[in-house]
Scaffold this motif. Structure first.
Motif, mmCIF file in Angstrom:
data_model
loop_
_atom_site.group_PDB
_atom_site.id
_atom_site.type_symbol
_atom_site.label_atom_id
_atom_site.label_comp_id
_atom_site.label_asym_id
_atom_site.label_seq_id
_atom_site.Cartn_x
_atom_site.Cartn_y
_atom_site.Cartn_z
ATOM 1 N N ARG A 83 6.598 10.625 -13.843
ATOM 2 C CA ARG A 83 7.189 9.294 -13.741
ATOM 3 C C ARG A 83 8.105 9.073 -14.931
ATOM 4 N NH1 ARG A 83 1.160 6.794 -13.236
ATOM 5 N NH2 ARG A 83 0.672 7.473 -11.101
ATOM 6 N N ASN B 297 0.831 -1.207 0.000
ATOM 7 C CA ASN B 297 0.000 0.000 0.000
ATOM 8 C C ASN B 297 0.865 1.256 0.000
ATOM 9 O OD1 ASN B 297 -2.352 -1.505 0.001
ATOM 10 N ND2 ASN B 297 -2.547 -1.502 2.225
ATOM 11 N N VAL C 11 2.221 1.617 -3.659
ATOM 12 C CA VAL C 11 1.187 1.997 -4.636
ATOM 13 C C VAL C 11 0.713 3.427 -4.385
ATOM 14 C CG1 VAL C 11 -1.146 1.478 -5.439
ATOM 15 C CG2 VAL C 11 0.459 -0.387 -5.002
ATOM 16 N N SER C 12 0.522 3.794 -3.119
ATOM 17 C CA SER C 12 0.080 5.153 -2.781
ATOM 18 C C SER C 12 1.094 6.188 -3.263
ATOM 19 C CB SER C 12 -0.119 5.260 -1.267
ATOM 20 O OG SER C 12 -0.454 6.583 -0.902
ATOM 21 N N TRP D 19 8.646 3.187 -13.314
ATOM 22 C CA TRP D 19 7.881 1.996 -13.704
ATOM 23 C C TRP D 19 8.668 0.719 -13.437
ATOM 24 C CZ3 TRP D 19 2.864 1.729 -15.057
ATOM 25 C CH2 TRP D 19 2.204 2.924 -15.373
ATOM 26 N N PHE E 126 3.322 5.828 -5.666
ATOM 27 C CA PHE E 126 3.323 5.807 -7.136
ATOM 28 C C PHE E 126 2.165 6.612 -7.706
ATOM 29 C CE2 PHE E 126 1.885 3.716 -11.090
ATOM 30 C CZ PHE E 126 3.012 3.889 -11.873
ATOM 31 N N GLU E 127 0.996 6.447 -7.132
ATOM 32 C CA GLU E 127 -0.186 7.137 -7.649
ATOM 33 C C GLU E 127 -0.131 8.641 -7.419
ATOM 34 O OE1 GLU E 127 -3.396 5.097 -5.770
ATOM 35 O OE2 GLU E 127 -3.420 3.454 -7.254
ATOM 36 N N ARG E 128 0.616 9.091 -6.404
ATOM 37 C CA ARG E 128 0.723 10.531 -6.128
ATOM 38 C C ARG E 128 1.762 11.214 -7.013
ATOM 39 N NH1 ARG E 128 0.845 9.050 -0.603
ATOM 40 N NH2 ARG E 128 3.060 9.602 -0.529
#
Length: 900
Positions: free
Chosen positions: A354, A342, A345-346, A359, A348-350
């Motif tokens: 990128r 978590n 992923v959190s 990646w 990465f999404e913020r």
């Protein structure tokens, strides 16, 4: 993960040797303090600027005509305009800078054509060289240089630097030697340029000569030269030189600190890296940059320093670097090792921005958490891919035991003409090692030879390891015999030693260890020491293990976490719990592997309660567990009591919800083993049916083991069908199924399975027991008569059996998994490997001394009973380690309490 080698050139000030280098890079405006000329020049032809460019130069108004091409006319000469020569040159230099910023090769060539008419002393040659180099026009830059009558140090330096940064290192070296031969003395920028070349080609010998020249000419106090020298030693692997050189620097900048910190991280000296950072803040009070934070996060990930990593993250937020791309990439790497999925992923999404590194880190993260499908999904969504992305996926497959998927990916890489690196090839070979398929290994060998990788040391080492894992010891010996005499062949010796041990050739393994030391062929560095310690633990050879431990202590290798972990594991496997714990407590730094080794050691010695105590201690200290931790802790519930099964269920459920770790096949197999051990076979089978993914053979095998233990042939038959469909070529599967039928007295089914196995050409490795005496391993198989003292051993065993029968030993013929007469069953039982090994140990050791035996598979029940009675009649303690753990037989009792 952000790179740990920072470009040191960013700290270089403008060259003092050039007047124009002090001019601003921005277009020259009237308010510019460097230009006070009130005159104006006419606009240049349209080819000198595009629509997006503003009017960027002010020309002397008194010197112009109405013609815009005056300054480009062939008849123009600076002598006709004596008052504007300097202004003109400065304007042309700014045009050249503009051409580089706008990537306009036409503009720089036009300026070049114009200035060819100027006198050479006013000719901005160095600016032209710089402009051509920035546009990657190396031939043009070199032609300008060759046209100079008297090139100066700056001319040489610019060209050396440009060639070095553009993979033309040989040309850069020739220019530097040419400069020295012409009598031109290098300056600080020259040293940085040539050191950059040394770094790129990793030429330490030349670098040492440059270092001596730097000292001789007094440039060591130049901070950016010192930074370049430290980068050279760090890049070439001489990390111990970096802090010494750093201590000699009188002036330091942030790059100096970053270089020495990253050097400590590269050497896995994480605590030193943290201390250097604290010193930087205390002494120089420098503001950290993205590189500092990236290096510290790498140190936190490497040492599993959760709290420190979170503090670095907080500091990044405080100083506004939490949106920096490199810092965010490093944070993903940190939370992959020390956080939850978590967290990753959190983060990465913020991220608003990128890159391919981001990646690739996500692919690595999913693979690290065992989520192969999500890793594949992330890989498919990547906007761009490079060889590192493919390598991350390839190694991830290997990490998760997906050998076939790794091989298929490699084939696609070859077809797509993806750049193949040493890492690609070694991962590819590792994948074939997982499959242990003889035919595939031959094809891989052919591929490596065909594409010219056969002489690569890393690839050849991987091939050697692959051969040993496929049981191709003769092929492995051929590679080893060719390689063992070469320089730097320690890895070959290490691989061969481990290969012998892996294939049950234990005497050959120990003999090679002694030979490597007596001939001085194997350098006992961190890797080889860890490997030999692992071998000693596997074999149970504590004597050699202690020698390696002392050797590592003498050479200062115990500061390496890997070596320390290997020592801990070795002592646990050699029945020495006290020394293992002592070693763990004295380790300078620990990581999650260290804690896992401690838990695994307690489990091996059947101290499940203490293993659970370690787990509790880890939670109090905030140490983040990994996948292996949960496999071990779940297994610990087999060694406690039935009342704690609920706790095991809760722990299994909390993996995902509390710790963010998705259960893998290993976790399910461990959990099924616990349920089956306590007789909860129906619940175990139901749990498998509800798994969120298709169970693999390891999960079903855990249930089949329990069925055999509880003689449940109904569930066992269903389980066996699943295993045979998943692993039709694994001989151990057939043996397990056959033994299940035999244990239940269904002899015709047992023999049918074995017959099927023989028809398919499968054969299993025979059960082997061994004991170490007089620095030699003595191995025994069932009814083995190969030992030179076989007559004495059998005579001694017969006497021992009679003595045990007198005090109550009753042979349990149910453990003979063959349909034969009762007297034949007893004959099978009496001459099992552990009994022969125990007898030899009693004959060869002094009275009262304990006996230590290792068996490569599970100890059978009759041998277990027999050794309990042996401990009574001989008044000796007998230690035996089998695949389930350590048994300590003393005065008729066993430490396993008859549960294993």
């Amino acid at each position: 993960m952000a790179t740990l080698v920072q470009p040191y050139s960013s700290s270089m000030p403008a060259s003092p040797s050039s007047s124009y280098s002090r001019l601003p890079l921005s277009p020259l405006l009237p308010q510019n303090p460097f230009f006070h000329c009130p005159l104006k020049l006419p606009p240049l032809p349209s080819r000198f600027y595009s629509a997006s460019r503003a009017q960027f130069l002010l020309y002397p108004a008194s010197s112009v005509s109405s013609s815009p091409s005056l300054f480009l006319s062939e008849s123009f000469n600076c002598k006709d305009f004596p008052d504007v020569g300097d202004s003109l040159v400065e304007g042309l230099i700014n045009l050249l800078r503009l051409s580089a910023r706008c990537d306009d090769a036409e503009l720089v060539r036009a300026v070049h054509a114009f200035v060819l008419k100027l006198e050479e002393e006013t000719y901005p040659s160095n600016a032209l060289i710089a402009a051509y180099l920035k546009l990657d026009l190396f031939s043009d830059a070199y032609n300008v240089f060759r046209g100079l009558s008297y090139p100066n140090v700056e001319s040489y330096t610019r060209l050396i630097s440009g060639f070095s940064k553009s993979n033309r290192e040989d040309e850069a070296l020739k220019l530097f030697f040419q400069m020295r031969n012409s009598g031109i003395e290098p300056n600080g920028y020259s040293f940085v340029a040539i050191l950059t070349t040394c770094i790129r080609i990793m030429d330490l010998q030349l670098g040492l000569q440059i270092h001596a020249m730097v000292i001789k000419l007094g440039y060591l106090d130049c901070v950016f030269v010192a930074n370049a020298l430290m980068a050279l030693y760090s890049k070439c692997g001489y990390y111990e030189v970096v802090p010494k050189l750093f201590a000699e620097i009188t002036q330091r900048d942030i790059v100096s600190w970053n270089t020495v910190i990253s050097s400590a991280v590269n050497e896995f000296m994480y605590e030193s890296a943290f201390q250097l950072f604290r010193n930087m803040q205390a002494k120089d009070a420098l503001r950290v940059d993205y590189f500092t934070l990236s290096s510290l996060l790498s140190a936190c990930a490497g040492s599993t320093a959760v709290m420190e990593g979170q503090q670095v993250h907080a500091h990044a937020i405080k100083i506004g670097l939490d949106t920096n791309l490199s810092v965010n990439n490093a944070l993903i790497g940190f939370y992959t090792k020390c956080g939850t999925l978590n967290n990753v992923v959190s983060l990465f999404e913020r991220m608003a921005v990128r890159d391919v590194i981001t990646w690739t880190e996500m692919v690595t993260a999913y693979m690290e958490f065992g989520l192969v499908n999500l890793a594949l999904q992330a890989f498919g969504e990547m906007p761009e891919k490079n060889s590192f992305s493919y390598n991350a996926l390839l190694s991830g497959f290997c990490h998760n035991g997906e050998g076939l998927k790794a091989l298929n990916l490699f084939v696609k890489m070859v077809e797509a003409q993806i750049e193949l690196t040493d890492f690609s090839l070694t991962s590819f070979i590792s994948a074939s090692s997982l499959l242990a398929d003889y035919r595939i290994s031959k094809q891989i060998h052919g591929f490596v030879l065909k594409f010219g990788f056969g002489s690569n040391a890393c690839v050849e080492a991987a091939l050697l390891d692959m051969y040993t894992r496929c049981g191709r010891m003769e092929d492995a010996r051929k590679i080893f015999s060719r390689w063992q005499l070469e320089e730097g062949s320690s890895v070959a010796w290490t691989s061969m030693i481990c290969g012998y041990a892996r294939n049950g050739q234990l005497n050959e393994a120990i003999s090679l260890v002694h030979r490597s030391q007596s001939e001085g062929k194997m350098v006992m560095d961190e890797i080889s020491s860890s490997s030999v310690l692992g071998l000693c633990g596997t074999i149970g050879c504590q004597e050699v293990g202690k020698q390696v431990h002392c050797h590592a202590l003498k050479l200062g290798l115990l500061s390496d976490i890997g070596v320390g972990n290997a020592v801990v594991s070795m002592y646990f496997k050699c029945w020495n719990v006290d020394d293992a714990i002592k070693m763990f407590n004295h380790m300078p730094t620990t990581n999650i592997v260290s804690w896992n080794a401690l838990i695994a050691g307690y489990l091996l010695n059947r101290l499940g309660d203490k293993a659970l105590g370690i787990w509790s201690n880890m939670q109090k200290k905030g140490i983040k567990p990994d996948k292996v931790t949960f496999v071990l802790i779940i297994s610990a519930y087999r060694q406690t009591n039935l009342n704690l099964v609920d706790d095991c269920r809760n722990l299994f459920d909390s993996m995902r919800t509390v710790y963010g770790i998705e259960p893998t096949s290993e976790h399910y197999a461990s959990f099924i083993s616990v349920l089956g051990y306590w007789g909860l076979l129906e619940e175990a089978e139901e749990t498998i049916s509800k798994m969120p993914f298709e169970p693999d053979a390891s999960v079903w095998r855990a249930l089949l083991d329990s069925c055999k233990q509880h003689k449940n042939t109904i569930i066992g038959k269903r389980t066996a069908k699943h295993i045979l469909s998943l692993e039709p070529r694994d001989p151990s599967t057939y043996i397990l199924v056959s033994n299940l039928y035999s244990a239940s007295g269904i002899w015709h089914c047992s023999e049918a399975v074995r017959e099927n196995m023989r028809d398919k050409g499968f054969r299993k490795h025979p059960a082997q027991s061994w004991i170490i005496s007089q620095r030699k391993i003595h191995s025994f198989y069932a009814r083995d008569r190969s030992h030179p003292h076989v007559k004495d051993i059998y005579r001694g065993l017969e006497i021992l059996i009679l003595e045990c029968l007198k005090v109550g030993y009753v042979p349990d013929t149910s453990f003979v998994l063959h349909e034969v007469e009762e007297h034949q069953k007893k004959d099978f039982l009496f001459y099992h490997g552990p009994k022969l090994a125990a007898t030899y140990g009693l004959l060869m050791t002094k009275p009262g001394k304990s006996i230590r035996i290792v068996k490569n598979i599970l100890l059978c029940g009759d041998c277990h009973t027999f050794l309990k009675y042996v401990s009574i009649v001989t008044k000796r303690d007998i230690f035996l380690r089998d695949s389930s753990g350590v048994h300590c037989f003393s005065n008729g009792q066993c430490s396993c309490k008859d549960h294993w």
